[in-house]
Every structure is written in C-alpha cells, then in structure tokens.
Design an enzyme around this catalytic site. Structure first.
Site, mmCIF file in Angstrom:
data_model
loop_
_atom_site.group_PDB
_atom_site.id
_atom_site.type_symbol
_atom_site.label_atom_id
_atom_site.label_comp_id
_atom_site.label_asym_id
_atom_site.label_seq_id
_atom_site.Cartn_x
_atom_site.Cartn_y
_atom_site.Cartn_z
ATOM 1 N N HIS A 1 0.856 -1.189 0.000
ATOM 2 C CA HIS A 1 0.000 0.000 0.000
ATOM 3 C C HIS A 1 0.892 1.238 0.000
ATOM 4 C CE1 HIS A 1 -3.845 -1.988 1.829
ATOM 5 N NE2 HIS A 1 -3.302 -2.717 0.857
ATOM 6 N N GLU B 1 0.926 3.840 1.835
ATOM 7 C CA GLU B 1 1.395 4.231 3.164
ATOM 8 C C GLU B 1 2.559 3.360 3.626
ATOM 9 O OE1 GLU B 1 -1.715 3.457 2.136
ATOM 10 O OE2 GLU B 1 -3.197 4.110 3.593
ATOM 11 N N CYS C 1 -6.058 1.807 5.881
ATOM 12 C CA CYS C 1 -6.706 0.575 6.319
ATOM 13 C C CYS C 1 -6.116 0.178 7.682
ATOM 14 C CB CYS C 1 -6.495 -0.529 5.279
ATOM 15 S SG CYS C 1 -4.789 -1.141 5.225
ATOM 16 N N CYS D 1 -2.258 -0.364 7.528
ATOM 17 C CA CYS D 1 -1.490 0.880 7.388
ATOM 18 C C CYS D 1 -1.627 1.755 8.628
ATOM 19 C CB CYS D 1 -1.932 1.621 6.135
ATOM 20 S SG CYS D 1 -1.576 0.700 4.616
#
Length: 170
Positions: free
Chosen positions: A70, A72, A100, A103
């Site tokens: 991801h 992040e 999420c 993260c």
C-alpha cells in the site's frame, strides 16, 4: 483489475510559497494519479519531515504482487530509510484515503506524529472510519489525525477510477 484506463485527471502544481496541509496533500494526490496510470487503486502517500517531503509512494499491490504494498507502507519504509530510524515521531503522513487497519497500525508502530487523509473510509478505515486504532486506550503512541484535506478532489478521482473499471468490465 482487468482493463487499464487512461487517467482523465491532471496532476496538480502546488505553490512552494505556502507549505501547508493542502500543499502536501496535493503531492499525495499526484502520487494517486501515478497509481491510476500504473493500473493500481489510486491511493497516494507522502511523508514530511521538517517541511521536506522525504518519501512518496502510490499503491503497488499488483505491480509487486504483494498485498502489503500500500502507498502508506511503502512511504513509511522509505521515510525510515531516509531518517535512519524506525521511529518517525517528527514526521507527518499525508495520504489520499484513510489508511486501512494494516497501514494505520504501521503509522502507530512507526510513531508517526501526524496523519492527514483526504477521504474517510467507513468500511475499512483504521483511523476513525471502521475502527479507530489510534485511540486504543493502552497504546503507547497516539498520532494526531486530521481528515478532509483535498477531500473533493480525491473523492472525484477515486470514484471515477472505479466507475470506469465497472464500465469496462460490463
């Protein structure tokens, strides 16, 4: 995602005169356009340290064949390498969609001082949407969380991406 669509959105050109939350979120937004162009879910993230962008990334789960790639997570890893420490207390994360739980957990573990996100995620958000990991009572770190910066622009981009994907698959 089956078919690649050209991104109809243009990158932004933030003014260097005022380095505020809008300025940094525009850089994260530009990373989300990079994600779209790579046929990834258009989420972009940057990490700021002492008013300097030290890390920038976009979602790369398909490119890397890695569910943890991801924006992040990648940006936090880049920032840690830049700082030379896993503790990012003095850093700020700017991301176009609410992190999420994975993260959000990484922001807490890395001790990021502030998290700014544009879009709230009521289904999977880990910083206030579906769950508030940063408010766990026994956590040793609680980042400051801000939402809504550049929300409309990020929402339009995100919705258009999925709308075009649905149209292409039907």
């Amino acid at each position: 995602m089956k078919s690649k669509q050209d991104c109809p959105f243009q990158k932004l050109f933030p003014s260097q005169l005022e380095k505020d939350a809008n300025f940094y979120m525009q850089h994260a937004y530009n990373q989300s356009i990079n994600a779209w162009q790579a046929d990834e879910v258009p989420v972009g993230a940057i990490v700021v340290f002492e008013e300097q962008i030290i890390a920038s990334a976009y979602n790369q789960t398909r490119l890397q064949n890695d569910p943890s790639a991801h924006a992040e997570m990648i940006a936090i890893s880049q920032a840690s390498r830049f700082i030379g420490d896993w503790r990012l207390n003095e850093c700020k994360l700017f991301v176009t969609k609410e992190p999420c739980p994975m993260c959000a957990g990484a922001t807490i573990i890395s001790r990021i001082g502030e998290v700014h996100y544009a879009l709230e995620d009521p289904k999977m958000g880990g910083l206030g949407g579906a769950i508030s990991l940063h408010q766990m009572p026994h956590s040793n770190h609680k980042p400051k969380v801000f939402s809504g910066t550049l929300a409309l622009e990020c929402k339009n981009l995100f919705q258009a991406f999925f709308q075009l994907k649905r149209m292409a698959s039907s």
